[in-house]
Design an enzyme around this catalytic site. Structure first.
Site, PDB file in Angstrom:
ATOM      1  N   GLY A   1       0.824  -1.191   0.000  1.00  0.00           N
ATOM      2  CA  GLY A   1       0.000   0.000   0.000  1.00  0.00           C
ATOM      3  C   GLY A   1       0.868   1.255   0.000  1.00  0.00           C
ATOM      4  O   GLY A   1       2.066   1.217   0.306  1.00  0.00           O
ATOM      5  N   CYS A   2       0.264   2.390  -0.327  1.00  0.00           N
ATOM      6  CA  CYS A   2       1.024   3.640  -0.413  1.00  0.00           C
ATOM      7  C   CYS A   2       1.497   4.078   0.966  1.00  0.00           C
ATOM      8  O   CYS A   2       2.672   4.412   1.156  1.00  0.00           O
ATOM      9  CB  CYS A   2       0.200   4.723  -1.094  1.00  0.00           C
ATOM     10  SG  CYS A   2      -1.496   4.877  -0.499  1.00  0.00           S
ATOM     11  N   TYR A   3       0.589   4.082   1.941  1.00  0.00           N
ATOM     12  CA  TYR A   3       1.014   4.448   3.298  1.00  0.00           C
ATOM     13  C   TYR A   3       2.116   3.518   3.796  1.00  0.00           C
ATOM     14  O   TYR A   3       3.154   3.993   4.278  1.00  0.00           O
ATOM     15  CB  TYR A   3      -0.170   4.422   4.266  1.00  0.00           C
ATOM     16  CG  TYR A   3      -1.143   5.574   4.167  1.00  0.00           C
ATOM     17  CD1 TYR A   3      -0.739   6.892   4.396  1.00  0.00           C
ATOM     18  CD2 TYR A   3      -2.483   5.362   3.882  1.00  0.00           C
ATOM     19  CE1 TYR A   3      -1.653   7.951   4.328  1.00  0.00           C
ATOM     20  CE2 TYR A   3      -3.401   6.417   3.816  1.00  0.00           C
ATOM     21  CZ  TYR A   3      -2.981   7.708   4.045  1.00  0.00           C
ATOM     22  OH  TYR A   3      -3.882   8.741   3.988  1.00  0.00           O
TER      23      TYR A   3
ATOM     24  N   SER B   1       5.550   4.330   2.294  1.00  0.00           N
ATOM     25  CA  SER B   1       6.177   5.570   2.784  1.00  0.00           C
ATOM     26  C   SER B   1       6.611   5.441   4.234  1.00  0.00           C
ATOM     27  O   SER B   1       7.548   6.102   4.675  1.00  0.00           O
ATOM     28  CB  SER B   1       5.214   6.751   2.612  1.00  0.00           C
ATOM     29  OG  SER B   1       4.255   6.788   3.644  1.00  0.00           O
TER      30      SER B   1
END
Lengths: 359, 359, 359, 359
Positions: A162-164, A167
């Site tokens: 996932g993007c979160y 990061s």
């Protein structure tokens, strides 16, 4: 595993690539990037609702550049139309389709959450569906490229993060790997995302007049589905579970993600910059900013880079990490292609070197 | 102290109000709000650089509504032109001018930082100037209206709080006042502001193309000048100093502020909603959202309201507070007028009841 | 017709007002403005989908300010709950409901298009429905307040104009009324609107990620439904029909509308500024900017004002008119209240004097 | 003229390229694009104010990708550091520097206006400076790549067009070339630009809080400096001068330009789509949208493409043209590189094929 290709010249025998679910934002981003990739040709695009249309009807940015029509994804013969598949379809559907795509020896990167969690019960708890193929959970490799590079190379099925989580886990990895994080202090993550992260489907939370000129925290209090993914990996890194406090927030911007992470380190002489450099100094896509420089996702739009900054507060001892990326690129489709490059044996950076658009 | 006026009807003898420095954003916001205030008339606007111009040349929003010309602020006779003054001039200048404005018995609300800090050394450390009138620091009252209401009523000089401190101190006050905050856990404040908070002066950090579609943390690592103001008040509330970790960030929006605060409470049976309601249930401008509702400054643009939300994470015990307001209204000019209302004896809400513009 | 009220003091016997369809953006804007109106009390809010909820659940900006619950609009007894009604429901529904609301002597402002056009065939052509009550079309008064003020005062049913027509007809009225427009030159209107003009209903055209950082012309080529409304009024003003070229465009902003109109005048000595001033110099809400000043809707957000500018190009003889307003206020709910003020006999400006929020 | 290079493989002997004035937005865009160009290496970057700094200090997007330091541009030896120069310095300065850069046989693309106009008096009238090297005006070739391709190939000095002229002249060229435009009807151009078009220099008109949520027409009434450039080329195309009405407007977005052009055609049987296709059907960067599709610059951010749409209004006979591009790419630096490709003999599309970022 495929042999490594040199991509400085155009390949004669390009890999045929299919995108299952090509009309959403991650599908479009795959197309944008793959259309510049020297080693692949796009041979299949599927869509349930837009089958029969041309891709430029969905993405006018592709007018006169990509001339491909969308097909239904439920036909048996799609399997013969590509050698490598990306799945950009909703959670719950990908887990049903994966066995079929894998059955003829194709390799797959799944951009949904369906193979990210190792514990099948988590799908019931967090995603509210019974996983259709739990046996595949063990075989799937979590596609955080920098961390699991070697496993990804061998994998038939990669679960794109996932993007979160991307990061957040990139800056945390060296700290947990070295067991430097003080577990008595809760890990606090205040994360901000552009609205494209919530997809192309209509939703009042993505309605322009509701979003612009505001900032909307959502799914606070331990409700966001990326929590089990982040916690699973933290435990993988350090061997010990640590619960997180996670505050996702939607900002009035289209692309971009900034995660701000607060933690304490155990008392030990560490030079954070040296530590980060020793882990990421040679990474093509992860850049450690010099102390005092703070990442801003504005610098990374459309690129596969992740910028990491950090600062230690002398009075409280709290360390603040800043991690910026483009949620659709390194946070989704860019990393998916990075994983494809690893799986096929391309140069890892093939098709992904352009820098972010600024301003 | 003036007697209390009833403001339901238009007052015959309106208070004459002057704004020293009327051309910036807080000056304009004072004008916007005061032009609807039933008890005042605006009789003086000053500007160093735009003296001679009409106010509508600086604020076309006032075309045909306010027909006032700007005057130089350095003339002796401005003192006779108003009964009450707002200073909306830069730090360092306000402290020089205040004694003159106060000398004839006028009362003053200063929107700069020049009288917020009680310790004159702080001005040297944080603002890099020698305070011109340190004796006034003791007399000035910190204008957080809900907390220091009684002192404000009696004050000749009110130091209007900064936008970040207002949004942060309002939710923290009940917790520190009741000594509920666990001091072994650092107080972490992740705060987001609209760009108007950095003023109308030109700055690359406020340049549209640099700001839009990004999020810019700045002055991190304990460098922001609102830190001593916040820490001074926390110590005032609880009697004990507690250092904060403060991460200010500029968002791509014009108005609005959201402060997200992470802390731990000492082990004690507390119902947070009851506590907040007991402090703020009767406040006209502070609204406690029901559990699960999260404040968004989008709902408060142009209004003097502050929305507070909270949630406790059961796994980590961390309490997250959310505080939203409009940085130019409750965070600056709206609260300044609220303070004027208290000082003059108007109804506290006079001129300030309109709700925020949505969408 | 009601006698004129003086609104400087709070009225004892307030008019009871109901809003049919209170949950969209024009409904919310009515509520925001009416909550500050000295002569009315809001006694009824209806909603089909949100009946039973509190209004603050739909509009958190009203938390602690307006404490009203939504009711179903199909009950017979709503007629007794208010003296004056606003209809903010979709086209086609308003024409069905109006006779019921009017039947007991109540007066109504309809914000839909259902009573704007005098020719019932236009509803079939442009809106694709058979008008339910064509007899009412003659009785309804077109609510362009400045132009039809006297008729509005007497009307039982006022058809509130569309946002584009309001911004376009106000600057055109003096020119057509004086028969100054050269009919051999097509009237070209390049109009830009904030996204809130397309409402709160979900639509890919209002999806944040599709709108932000772009500009989207739509319904070009004579397809927009405001065309017959504009052309009907132009013919009313001058006695002669003149077809328009109309290019509506959605901008990446929430509120605001700028219409740029290109035309030629017949050869005649005219001082445009004098002409506009003679028509609008005493109007409270229409402001003629001095030559060289160009309107920007940014200055008018949340206000009922309309700013008009103009310039004549010496080389081509083309006159360019600029007209700015807030599409939700003067372009919808503000003008609706202005019309209510005229109908009831309140001061025309009651509740509408606040200036726009800037920045 | 150089021989044509095949760019499918990395060139061994890359052209050395220098950018004079590398720290503004067009300089940065040149860098972003050239860093991906297979046939060049960047060997010189100059800046007056930032000499000595690293380029990543000015553009954090280049961190870890481009490691070049900025030099002063006034040294004699810069001429030996590159074979090809781009000038991205202010108007008035470029005309002084060009002879020096050309003196040793280097070739130059100038992104300023200093060589766009053929009539030296125009510089006095429109730019208010006496041109330093009027003799060069004749030698310079106007760099509208699609129109002047052959001349550009031979040129030593190319005057890169302005962003507005590029977007306006591309759709107009076929119509004027074929003498289809009715000269009795004024040519009306309503043009909208993202804020990056006004550069990186600080200006209240580019201040975030002044721009966001508004639309600002500027330099109306025949004052914008792109007017003589557009009119010069229209006369070149058709042999006859035709004055234009030009309304430039800044929108609240960073990149992107949409020009909407209103005109009439002489009575003649023309199929506009066929006409546009006959001129642009084989162009790599100009795409004619199918009738009914309307260009939106949102689809073209960061790309060198220009999208053209058109519609004829049956009632008035007015033809509306829509032209969209990215003002920094096809409107400036992308077209500059396209011109370099032509001048050097590279494939015209080298380094420029990536599609726009969407969303």
């Amino acid at each position: 595993m495929s042999p490594s290709f040199f991509l400085g010249e155009k390949m004669k025998n390009k890999i045929r690539v299919g995108i299952i679910g090509a009309t959403g934002y991650t599908g479009g981003e795959l197309l944008r990037l793959l259309s510049q990739h020297p080693g692949v040709q796009i041979t299949l695009l599927t869509s349930e609702q837009s089958a029969g249309k041309k891709i430029q009807d969905l993405f006018p940015s592709m007018t006169g550049i990509l001339n491909i029509s969308l097909e239904k994804g439920d036909s048996k013969d799609i399997i013969s139309k590509a050698d490598f598949f990306f799945m950009a379809i909703p959670h719950g559907m990908a887990s049903k389709m994966a066995p079929f795509l894998l059955s003829k020896g194709s390799r797959v990167v799944d951009l949904s959450a369906d193979f990210r969690l190792k514990n099948k019960a988590s799908y019931l708890n967090w995603y509210h569906f019974e996983h259709a193929n739990p046996a595949l959970l063990k075989k799937a490799v979590y596609g955080l490229s920098e961390i699991y590079r070697n496993k990804i190379r061998e994998a038939a099925l990669v679960a794109n993060p996932g993007c979160y989580p991307t990061s957040i886990l990139l800056p945390l990895f060296p700290l947990f790997k070295e067991n430097l994080v003080d577990p008595s202090f809760p890990l606090i993550i205040d994360a901000k995302s552009g609205v494209s992260g919530s997809g192309r489907a209509l939703d009042i939370r993505s309605h322009f007049s509701e979003v612009d000129e505001g900032i909307g925290p959502y799914k606070i209090g331990g409700k966001h589905r990326h929590i089990p993914e982040i916690e699973q990996e933290i435990e993988n890194f350090s061997g010990t579970p640590l619960p997180i406090v996670f505050t996702p927030q939607l900002l009035p911007m289209v692309r971009g993600m900034l995660s701000v992470i607060y933690l304490k380190l155990i008392p030990k002489k560490i030079f954070l910059e040296d530590l980060f450099q020793s882990y990421y100094g040679n990474e093509p896509f992860v850049k450690i900013l010099s102390p005092g420089s703070i990442p801003n996702p504005k610098n990374l739009r459309g690129s596969n880079y992740c910028h990491i900054g950090f600062i230690k507060d002398s009075r409280t001892g709290v360390v603040t990490l800043f991690s910026a990326l483009d949620n659709l690129t390194k946070g989704a489709s860019g990393q998916a292609i990075q994983n494809m490059n690893l799986m096929i044996g391309f140069e890892e950076t093939a098709g992904l070197t352009p820098m972010g658009i600024f301003p």
